[in-house]
Scaffold this motif. Structure first.
Motif, PDB file in Angstrom:
ATOM      1  N   PHE A  79      34.581  43.167  35.890  1.00 31.74           N
ATOM      2  CA  PHE A  79      34.654  41.776  35.961  1.00 31.74           C
ATOM      3  C   PHE A  79      34.345  41.439  37.361  1.00 31.74           C
ATOM      4  O   PHE A  79      34.070  40.409  37.822  1.00 31.74           O
ATOM      5  CB  PHE A  79      36.113  41.137  35.693  1.00 31.74           C
ATOM      6  CG  PHE A  79      37.139  40.749  36.915  1.00 31.74           C
ATOM      7  CD1 PHE A  79      37.087  39.811  37.492  1.00 31.74           C
ATOM      8  CD2 PHE A  79      37.797  41.691  37.220  1.00 31.74           C
ATOM      9  CE1 PHE A  79      37.803  39.451  38.543  1.00 31.74           C
ATOM     10  CE2 PHE A  79      38.688  41.539  38.483  1.00 31.74           C
ATOM     11  CZ  PHE A  79      38.882  40.396  38.911  1.00 31.74           C
ATOM     12  N   VAL A  80      34.408  42.549  38.311  1.00 31.48           N
ATOM     13  CA  VAL A  80      34.149  42.181  39.921  1.00 31.48           C
ATOM     14  C   VAL A  80      32.584  41.755  39.839  1.00 31.48           C
ATOM     15  O   VAL A  80      32.338  41.446  40.904  1.00 31.48           O
ATOM     16  CB  VAL A  80      34.514  43.197  40.747  1.00 31.48           C
ATOM     17  CG1 VAL A  80      35.764  43.536  40.705  1.00 31.48           C
ATOM     18  CG2 VAL A  80      33.543  44.612  40.317  1.00 31.48           C
ATOM     19  N   ASN A  81      31.634  42.094  38.878  1.00 36.98           N
ATOM     20  CA  ASN A  81      30.302  41.715  39.018  1.00 36.98           C
ATOM     21  C   ASN A  81      29.966  40.465  38.264  1.00 36.98           C
ATOM     22  O   ASN A  81      28.795  40.179  38.148  1.00 36.98           O
ATOM     23  CB  ASN A  81      29.410  43.154  38.353  1.00 36.98           C
ATOM     24  CG  ASN A  81      29.669  44.197  39.047  1.00 36.98           C
ATOM     25  OD1 ASN A  81      29.523  44.270  40.373  1.00 36.98           O
ATOM     26  ND2 ASN A  81      29.954  45.538  38.402  1.00 36.98           N
ATOM     27  N   SER A  82      30.941  39.874  37.723  1.00 34.55           N
ATOM     28  CA  SER A  82      30.725  38.625  37.209  1.00 34.55           C
ATOM     29  C   SER A  82      30.680  37.489  38.112  1.00 34.55           C
ATOM     30  O   SER A  82      30.941  37.505  39.442  1.00 34.55           O
ATOM     31  CB  SER A  82      32.076  38.261  36.281  1.00 34.55           C
ATOM     32  OG  SER A  82      33.056  37.713  37.081  1.00 34.55           O
ATOM     33  N   PRO A  83      30.006  36.148  37.639  1.00 36.24           N
ATOM     34  CA  PRO A  83      29.971  35.285  38.671  1.00 36.24           C
ATOM     35  C   PRO A  83      31.364  34.742  38.967  1.00 36.24           C
ATOM     36  O   PRO A  83      31.126  33.608  39.606  1.00 36.24           O
ATOM     37  CB  PRO A  83      29.021  34.175  37.947  1.00 36.24           C
ATOM     38  CG  PRO A  83      28.921  34.726  36.453  1.00 36.24           C
ATOM     39  CD  PRO A  83      29.376  36.176  36.558  1.00 36.24           C
TER      40      PRO A  83
END
Length: 267
Positions: free
Chosen positions: A216-220
């Protein structure tokens, strides 16, 4: 028969404990994940309040381009909304009330000394720095421009220890920062289905986030935008507990009976 009864009473408690523990863990699988959002910058929006400080090798030359009181001697900026921040939150500074900076109006502009009206909404802070340096170069030699968002705030609601408006003196705030400022989710907060409401230029989006997964750290939505609203939904266990006020008493009774039966069988 009695032994089987004890196992039937104890096993569900042990099983539910194992499952719930997994549901509480954040960033599972983080050892195999990398964050690709490190270049994130928030976009300036209407009603943002900016502190803009201009410096040159000749300090007197930059005086006309700085609002009086836009920065105090220590270099700290005042957060104009610190009165609504939750108690004991150390993310704000407490300076003179005149340090209000530049308010981005409903047209997305600010009125800058000497230069006049500038459009800033929809740009990142770095983009405004570049634009402002170009305009200042007509009047100053090698100007240095520092810009900070004064009123970066998000709202955290639902099953957290300290819900409310959270204000940060930073341009890069993550969802985990907001959760930390709220003193974490309660044991009843859903970590796999967090709702993030984002309003960007008048368009609202509703987004679901699972913080138990490291990717989720790569989500917007890992980095927050100004005025984001974060809602932590309650797990069914809390709803059931509210509907059945004597649930804790029932659990205690079941535990007592289980222990008693275990001692009887042991004898």
């Amino acid at each position: 028969m009695k032994k089987n009864l004890v196992l039937l009473l104890i096993f569900p408690l042990l099983f539910s404990s194992c499952v719930s523990n997994k549901n509480f863990l954040y960033l599972q699988g983080s050892q195999n994940s990398t964050n690709s959002s490190y270049n994130y910058e928030p976009i300036i929006q209407k009603d943002d309040r900016l502190s803009i400080r201009v410096n040159t090798l000749e300090p007197e030359a930059s005086v006309p381009f700085n609002l009086e009181g836009s920065q105090n001697n220590s270099g700290n900026y005042r957060n104009p909304l610190n009165s609504v921040n939750s108690p004991n939150n150390n993310n704000t500074t407490n300076n003179n009330s005149s340090n209000i900076g530049y308010l981005v109006d409903q047209k997305g502009t600010i009125d800058f000394p000497v230069i006049g009206t500038m459009s800033v909404a929809g740009f990142t802070i770095d983009q405004v720095k570049i634009l402002l340096k170009e305009k200042l170069s007509v009047y100053l030699k090698d100007p240095i421009v520092n810009i900070q968002l004064l009123n970066f705030k998000v709202t955290v609601l639902g099953d957290v220890a300290s819900p409310g408006i959270k204000i940060f003196n930073s341009n890069r705030v993550t969802l985990l920062d907001a959760i930390g400022a709220s003193y974490d989710l309660t044991v009843f907060g859903k970590r796999k289905n967090i709702l993030l409401i984002r309003d960007f230029q008048g368009v609202k989006t509703f987004n679901r986030i699972d913080i138990t997964k490291a990717d989720f750290v790569n989500s917007p939505f890992y980095y927050l935008d100004q005025n984001d609203v974060i809602y932590i939904e309650s797990r069914k266990a809390k709803v059931d507990a509210t509907a059945l006020p004597n649930l804790s008493l029932i659990v205690s009774v079941v535990s007592f009976i289980s222990t008693l039966l275990f001692l009887v069988i042991k004898k």
